[in-house]
Design a protein around this motif. Structure first.
Motif, PDB file in Angstrom:
ATOM      1  N   LEU A   1      14.662  -3.095  11.114  1.00 11.22           N
ATOM      2  CA  LEU A   1      15.557  -1.951  10.910  1.00 11.22           C
ATOM      3  C   LEU A   1      16.692  -1.972  11.930  1.00 11.22           C
ATOM      4  N   GLY A   2      16.328  -2.202  13.190  1.00  6.25           N
ATOM      5  CA  GLY A   2      17.343  -2.235  14.250  1.00  6.25           C
ATOM      6  C   GLY A   2      18.390  -3.300  13.984  1.00  6.25           C
TER       7      GLY A   2
ATOM      8  N   ALA B   1       0.825  -1.209   0.000  1.00  5.03           N
ATOM      9  CA  ALA B   1       0.000   0.000   0.000  1.00  5.03           C
ATOM     10  C   ALA B   1       0.863   1.265   0.000  1.00  5.03           C
ATOM     11  N   GLY B   2       2.071   1.180   0.516  1.00  5.40           N
ATOM     12  CA  GLY B   2       2.986   2.327   0.424  1.00  5.40           C
ATOM     13  C   GLY B   2       2.926   3.259   1.609  1.00  5.40           C
ATOM     14  N   ASP B   3       1.849   3.186   2.395  1.00  7.52           N
ATOM     15  CA  ASP B   3       1.689   4.058   3.543  1.00  7.52           C
ATOM     16  C   ASP B   3       2.837   3.839   4.528  1.00  7.52           C
TER      17      ASP B   3
ATOM     18  N   VAL C   1       8.551   4.601   6.888  1.00  3.49           N
ATOM     19  CA  VAL C   1       9.931   4.149   7.040  1.00  3.49           C
ATOM     20  C   VAL C   1      10.885   5.210   6.501  1.00  3.49           C
ATOM     21  N   GLY C   2      10.519   5.791   5.359  1.00  3.76           N
ATOM     22  CA  GLY C   2      11.347   6.824   4.752  1.00  3.76           C
ATOM     23  C   GLY C   2      11.526   8.012   5.679  1.00  3.76           C
ATOM     24  N   THR C   3      10.403   8.482   6.254  1.00  5.86           N
ATOM     25  CA  THR C   3      10.466   9.626   7.166  1.00  5.86           C
ATOM     26  C   THR C   3      11.361   9.311   8.368  1.00  5.86           C
ATOM     27  N   THR C   4      11.094   8.136   8.940  1.00  5.12           N
ATOM     28  CA  THR C   4      11.852   7.738  10.135  1.00  5.12           C
ATOM     29  C   THR C   4      13.347   7.656   9.846  1.00  5.12           C
TER      30      THR C   4
END
Lengths: 283, 284
Positions: A255-256, A76-78, A83-86
């Protein structure tokens, strides 16, 4: 004297080429990792079994449901934009912290006066939990990426600063003496001996901070609801979309893990001479 | 009381008129109210000589070496190199430390480590630097290891790199601070011979070596002259000439009667000879 035959001098014992720098790491076993992976999968299966039978709460979705939600959300991309912002805030914050921490740590390490001047202030600021500064930061910088980045910088600055400081201070006297006998000046010794020698310690500081920065970015996003993965998680929680919420948490975990692996890989490449980074970045 | 008082070998300090290093009346206290480490120590080193300084452990050998290299200021007295009193490490001098793991730079390759002392010299052409590095590495038998990092080498090889680094600097005098104290006995013999080789090559250039050690045999094997220090506060207890034939070899030189005589004498001087009591029931 009983020596009769002339004897040749003993050949030097260490002239043969040393074995090429062994790469114990590369060899070091795939198997323990495999074992850990199998165990993790086993835990997941157990959880799946439990959630399918005993635990039937709405708030504890089955792992398979979470996986499905994850797939859907990613498409969905939301979530991806979250993730990009973070990660954007994370990279900015950690980057600034690295530059500021190494520079200030180096200055403090090089100048006794600077250290004496700033020491009390630093010792006061350091134990202050950065989360306690969020209200202040919101007042000053508003809600948004500026506050997020500022908080990351604040929290991840200290390990880098102190590791740089102690790295520069702790350089052994012999290597400095050697440089002095070669006629190097004080600032040359600082740049060419103390800083490189401190690199192993700086790398440790950066590794520690890379984990702290992730904690901070998610925390600040959750508390200030300013977008990113943290905000995504709260949003899903409020909407009682538990599978999606867990999917968000799983992404944070991944991510971590990826950051830890990347950091220890970088550390092995960059400060390769450091014999004691046996820790596989998991600390 | 020793059982045998060894006959004294030829004593005497440097006599000819060309001292490269002259230590005069050196005194050192680390703190104003602290004990004297050195108390009026003095000796001379001739150009081209190999002098070994030996003394009991804790007698201030390292302090002396740091003062002679200009790393540490004496409380009083002077160290003069070529007639000029030194106040900081002089460019004509290089130092090899005991602790090679710390004196080498682990982030630099062998080649870059050896080149390190030359790197700051803007006047020297790069080709000359490379030539010196190659020559220094060849003289310690490390050609082919240029690209290795010190961490990948054995202890003995690392100390060879340290020696090569000092040689590339082409000092007039090379100071060695217990250079082989941290390697095993066999490696040590190899390194001693490396040092003698290096010296043979450079003898014509008037290269002088001054080594501090606590190893009596090593001092006799390597040196032309031995300076024996007293217990602290240290002064020069005695100076001995070592008249052993060149070239020296590990087995022959060490079994030379003269070698043994000097050895016994030094043990006496340093008060190391003690009478062993016969154990009842054992016949010897």
């Amino acid at each position: 004297m009983s020596t009769t035959t002339p004897v040749r001098e003993a050949p030097a014992t260490d002239r043969e080429p040393a074995a090429p720098p062994a790469s114990p790491r590369r060899r070091r076993s795939f198997r323990p990792q495999l074992r850990g992976l199998v165990f993790a999968v086993g835990l997941l299966l157990l959880l799946e079994l439990l959630t399918a039978t005993v635990i039937t709460s709405l708030y504890v979705p089955r792992p398979s449901e979470v996986a499905a939600a994850l797939g859907q959300e990613l498409r969905a991309g939301d979530m991806l934009s979250g993730v990009g912002t973070t990660m954007g805030a994370y990279a900015q914050g950690l980057g600034i912290a690295i530059v500021a921490g190494v520079l200030s740590g180096a200055v403090l390490g090089a100048s006794r006066t600077a250290w004496q001047l700033f020491r009390v202030v630093i010792e006061f600021l350091r134990p202050l939990p950065s989360v306690a500064l969020i209200p202040f930061s919101i007042l000053l910088l508003g809600v948004g990426s500026t506050t997020t980045v500022a908080m990351i910088v604040y929290a991840s600055l200290w390990p880098i600063l102190f590791n740089t400081y102690y790295g520069v201070r702790g350089v052994n006297e012999v290597s400095i003496d050697a440089a002095r006998t070669f006629g190097l000046k004080r600032w040359q010794i600082f740049l060419r001996i103390q800083l490189p020698a401190a690199a192993t310690s700086i790398a440790t500081g950066i590794r520690v901070s890379s984990a702290i920065a992730l904690i901070l970015v998610i925390t600040v996003e959750i508390l200030t609801r300013s977008g990113g993965l943290g905000y995504y998680i709260v949003r899903m929680q409020v909407a009682i979309r538990t599978e999606d919420m867990y999917a968000g948490i799983v992404v944070v975990g991944v991510l971590g893990y990826a950051i830890a692996v990347l950091m220890s890989w970088l550390e092995r490449r960059v400060v390769f001479w450091n014999a004691d980074h046996r820790t596989d970045g998991s600390r | 009381m020793s059982t045998h008082m060894a006959t004294a070998p030829e004593q005497g300090s440097a006599s000819s008129g060309d001292p490269i290093l002259e230590v005069r009346e050196l005194r050192k206290r680390y703190r104003a109210d602290g004990p004297l480490v050195c108390d009026g120590l003095g000796f001379r080193v001739e150009r081209g000589e190999f002098v070994a300084i030996i003394g009991p452990s804790g007698c201030g050998k390292s302090t002396l070496l740091r003062m002679m290299s200009g790393l540490l200021a004496p409380t009083s007295g002077t160290v003069a190199l070529d007639g000029r009193t030194i106040s900081k490490p002089p460019p004509e001098m290089a130092l090899v430390f005991q602790d090679y793991t710390r004196s080498l730079y682990p982030w630099l390759t062998v080649e870059k480590n050896v080149r390190f002392p030359l790197a700051g010299d803007k006047k020297m052409p790069a080709a000359e630097k490379s030539r010196r590095v190659a020559e220094a590495l060849a003289s310690v038998g490390l050609t082919g290891f240029e690209g290795y990092y010190p961490g990948a080498l054995s202890g003995g090889m690392q100390q060879r790199v340290a020696i090569a680094r000092a040689m590339a600097f082409q000092p007039q005098i090379l100071l060695l601070d217990e250079p082989f104290a941290s390697v095993d006995a066999l490696t040590k013999e190899g390194l001693e011979d490396t040092l003698l080789d290096v010296r043979d090559r450079l003898r014509d250039a008037g290269n002088t070596m001054l080594m501090v050690t606590h190893d009596i045999d090593e001092a006799i094997y390597l040196a032309d002259r031995i300076v024996i220090l007293s217990k602290p506060p240290c002064v020069v207890a005695e100076e001995l000439q070592v008249r052993l034939p060149q070239p020296r070899t590990q087995v022959e030189t060490r079994s030379d009667p003269e070698f043994l005589r000097i050895r016994a004498y030094i043990h006496d001087v340093m008060g190391l000879t003690h009478q062993r009591q016969a154990v009842p029931g054992q016949q010897n």
